[in-house]
Write an enzyme that holds these catalytic residues in place. Structure first.
Site, PDB file in Angstrom:
ATOM      1  N   TYR A   4     -64.494  18.884 -35.506  1.00 54.46           N
ATOM      2  CA  TYR A   4     -63.857  17.677 -36.028  1.00 54.46           C
ATOM      3  C   TYR A   4     -64.866  16.745 -36.691  1.00 54.46           C
ATOM      4  O   TYR A   4     -64.625  15.549 -36.831  1.00 54.46           O
ATOM      5  CB  TYR A   4     -63.084  16.962 -34.911  1.00 54.46           C
ATOM      6  CG  TYR A   4     -61.680  17.512 -34.760  1.00 54.46           C
ATOM      7  CD1 TYR A   4     -60.586  16.832 -35.279  1.00 54.46           C
ATOM      8  CD2 TYR A   4     -61.465  18.730 -34.152  1.00 54.46           C
ATOM      9  CE1 TYR A   4     -59.296  17.354 -35.172  1.00 54.46           C
ATOM     10  CE2 TYR A   4     -60.182  19.267 -34.042  1.00 54.46           C
ATOM     11  CZ  TYR A   4     -59.105  18.572 -34.551  1.00 54.46           C
ATOM     12  OH  TYR A   4     -57.838  19.094 -34.460  1.00 54.46           O
ATOM     13  N   GLY A   6     -52.609  23.321 -36.300  1.00 51.65           N
ATOM     14  CA  GLY A   6     -53.828  24.065 -36.609  1.00 51.65           C
ATOM     15  C   GLY A   6     -54.596  24.444 -35.362  1.00 51.65           C
ATOM     16  O   GLY A   6     -55.173  25.543 -35.276  1.00 51.65           O
ATOM     17  N   ASP A   7     -54.641  23.538 -34.373  1.00 44.94           N
ATOM     18  CA  ASP A   7     -55.310  23.849 -33.105  1.00 44.94           C
ATOM     19  C   ASP A   7     -54.574  24.965 -32.374  1.00 44.94           C
ATOM     20  O   ASP A   7     -55.197  25.843 -31.760  1.00 44.94           O
ATOM     21  CB  ASP A   7     -55.364  22.597 -32.226  1.00 44.94           C
ATOM     22  CG  ASP A   7     -56.195  21.492 -32.853  1.00 44.94           C
ATOM     23  OD1 ASP A   7     -57.370  21.733 -33.139  1.00 44.94           O
ATOM     24  OD2 ASP A   7     -55.658  20.392 -33.056  1.00 44.94           O
ATOM     25  N   ARG A   8     -53.223  24.926 -32.423  1.00 50.41           N
ATOM     26  CA  ARG A   8     -52.434  25.973 -31.785  1.00 50.41           C
ATOM     27  C   ARG A   8     -52.698  27.320 -32.453  1.00 50.41           C
ATOM     28  O   ARG A   8     -52.831  28.353 -31.790  1.00 50.41           O
ATOM     29  CB  ARG A   8     -50.949  25.612 -31.872  1.00 50.41           C
ATOM     30  CG  ARG A   8     -50.011  26.522 -31.108  1.00 50.41           C
ATOM     31  CD  ARG A   8     -50.224  26.406 -29.595  1.00 50.41           C
ATOM     32  NE  ARG A   8     -49.132  26.972 -28.854  1.00 50.41           N
ATOM     33  CZ  ARG A   8     -48.408  26.322 -27.953  1.00 50.41           C
ATOM     34  NH1 ARG A   8     -48.674  25.044 -27.688  1.00 50.41           N
ATOM     35  NH2 ARG A   8     -47.439  26.917 -27.300  1.00 50.41           N
ATOM     36  N   ALA A  68     -56.336  28.527 -31.503  1.00 44.84           N
ATOM     37  CA  ALA A  68     -56.413  28.922 -30.094  1.00 44.84           C
ATOM     38  C   ALA A  68     -55.732  30.259 -29.866  1.00 44.84           C
ATOM     39  O   ALA A  68     -56.238  31.120 -29.139  1.00 44.84           O
ATOM     40  CB  ALA A  68     -55.793  27.843 -29.214  1.00 44.84           C
TER      41      ALA A  68
END
Length: 494
Positions: free
Chosen positions: A141, A254-256, A259
């Site tokens: 980030y 996007g994080d999902r 991951a």
């Protein structure tokens, strides 16, 4: 490989404030939001780690935590989500992003925390963790963790598949990552688009350029509700469409995606299979309501904090001030913990011995709810406010911190003491290591058992008082027991 999925990156504290707007401010033509609920959650790499843990993976998070209330709250939320935190020291304040909502729409985002501080060096435990991971997700980030030289060297050297979720303000991916996962806007910032090129052509050209520039095995560009485009070996990209069109809050999608891809690679999937699984998972996440519906209940709902005693030595702010001052001077931070119900001479002996091991002593005290869960509904006898005040009044105690969980893991993750002290009879040999020892090793801390006065027990004192109506004294002459450092026993003497 059978190790944990390791997430590396910058963590933020996200707060969603929901309210209603019924009027304008009298001194300015802006809406007035009357707050009804507020929800705290880990953001940035923390959100990616929570998503991975919610999918059943063993997850460790390598991040930088500040010595402030925001850092303490993040440690608490991550512990509740089952994420093991390997914290690097961080100067400055926790980055917070506060979104103000009315009727499901964001009115304003308020960012605070200032410029990113420089994260400290990783411990040997962090380097070993990266070497034994089943997969690594770098969730960058742009706040400095992905730039840390020792971490970058460890990431370049790991045998685990590495997924790199980049940020335009962050560094390039380390050479050799298995998969990079930029979105469309990030690709346009990182690679200059050809004038008049179509959307797919721009994504394909950008992915190929980033793959060459970063020497990555593959680059996939996420296309929102249209799925993703994957460029790997060969000149023809693979387009993975979303299984269904979904509209909704895309925050965290996007994080999902990243991951899910990392977990799939950890289980032996091909890159193309990992991307297909990630598209399906991210699409379902948005369709189901996004982050508000996806987080586990202990993290999603931010219950009103229990009443905390005030005072110059009590609470998160007091502990943060003491610890930051000692660290700035190069000193040693010592911490201990327990219920401390009916403070007695044995407690005082342990605290005095602990304070001699460093330059400050922070006492972590189980809250009333935590004590009741451990000891039963009749405990504590003394409420947490009074217990905290009594401990803070001792000259050997520099700060008192109350925690609600059954164990002090979240508090320790935030405090990162150099030494954790317990009082007890570990001199008999064959005793297991203290349960906190593994947590302390994450940042290179040590656990120590100090002598205590035998015959002093809160439980026995309560039983004796209930049986006789009087106070109990020591059961035997004060026997000084041995000292145990990280499980190594040194015999004591009577």
């Amino acid at each position: 490989m059978t190790g944990p999925v390791v997430v590396v990156g910058d963590i933020l504290l996200d707060r969603d404030v929901e309210g209603v707007v019924n009027r304008l401010c009298p001194d300015s033509p802006v809406p007035v939001l009357d707050e009804s609920t507020a929800v705290d959650r880990p953001g940035g790499a923390g959100l990616a780690a929570v998503f991975a843990a919610a999918q059943g993976a063993e997850v460790a998070l390598v991040t930088a935590l500040a010595d402030d209330a925001g850092g303490a709250r993040l440690a608490e939320l991550l512990a509740a989500a089952g994420v093991q935190v390997y914290a690097l020291p961080l100067r400055g304040a926790t980055c917070e992003k506060i979104r103000l909502h009315a009727r499901g729409r964001v009115l304003l985002r308020h960012d605070r925390g200032g410029a990113a501080g420089e994260p400290g060096e990783p411990s040997e435990a962090v380097l070993r963790l990266l070497a034994t991971a089943s997969a690594v997700l770098v969730s960058d980030y742009g706040r400095g963790v992905a730039r840390q030289p020792a971490l970058r060297a460890a990431l370049a050297g790991t045998r685990a598949p590495v997924v790199w979720d980049p940020h335009p303000r962050g560094p390039a991916a380390v050479p050799g990552v298995h998969l990079a996962t930029p979105n469309e806007s990030e690709v346009r910032e990182l690679v200059k688009a050809a004038p008049g090129a179509s959307r797919l052509a721009t994504a394909s050209r950008g992915a190929q350029e980033l793959r060459r520039r970063w020497r990555a095995g593959a680059v996939t560009v996420t296309l929102g509700g249209d799925g993703a485009l994957l460029c790997h070996a060969g000149s023809t990209p693979l387009v993975v469409p979303a299984p269904a069109s979904a509209e909704g809050d895309t925050c965290g999608a996007g994080d999902r995606f990243a991951a899910t891809a990392a977990i799939a690679l950890s289980r032996g999937a091909l890159v193309s299979e990992a991307v297909q699984a990630a598209v399906t998972e991210a699409s379902g996440y948005v369709a189901a309501g996004g982050v508000a519906a996806a987080l586990p209940a202990p993290v999603r709902v931010a219950a009103a904090p229990p009443s905390r005693p005030g005072g110059p030595r009590i609470g998160v702010a007091a502990a943060a001030e003491v610890v930051a001052g000692v660290r700035a001077a190069g000193g040693t931070v010592v911490a201990t913990g327990g219920c401390f119900d009916l403070l007695h001479a044995g407690h005082v002996a342990t605290l005095e011995a602990a304070r001699q091991l460093g330059d400050c002593l922070v006492v972590c005290v189980n809250s009333d709810a935590s004590v009741a869960g451990l000891k039963g509904p009749d405990r504590p006898v003394v409420p947490q406010g009074d217990r905290s005040r009594l401990l803070a009044a001792l000259g050997c105690v520099d700060a008192v911190l109350v925690f609600d969980e059954p164990t002090p893991e979240a508090a320790l993750t935030w405090l990162r003491p150099d030494v954790w002290v317990k009082g007890g009879d570990y001199a008999g040999g064959g005793e297991p290591a203290l349960p906190e020892a593994e947590v302390l090793r994450r940042w290179g801390g040590h656990t120590v058992v100090v002598p205590y006065l035998d015959g002093r027990s809160t439980t026995d004192m309560i039983a004796a008082a209930r049986a006789t109506g009087g106070a109990s004294g020591p059961r035997a002459p004060g026997r000084r027991v041995g000292v145990d450092v990280d499980g190594t026993t040194i015999k004591g003497a009577r």
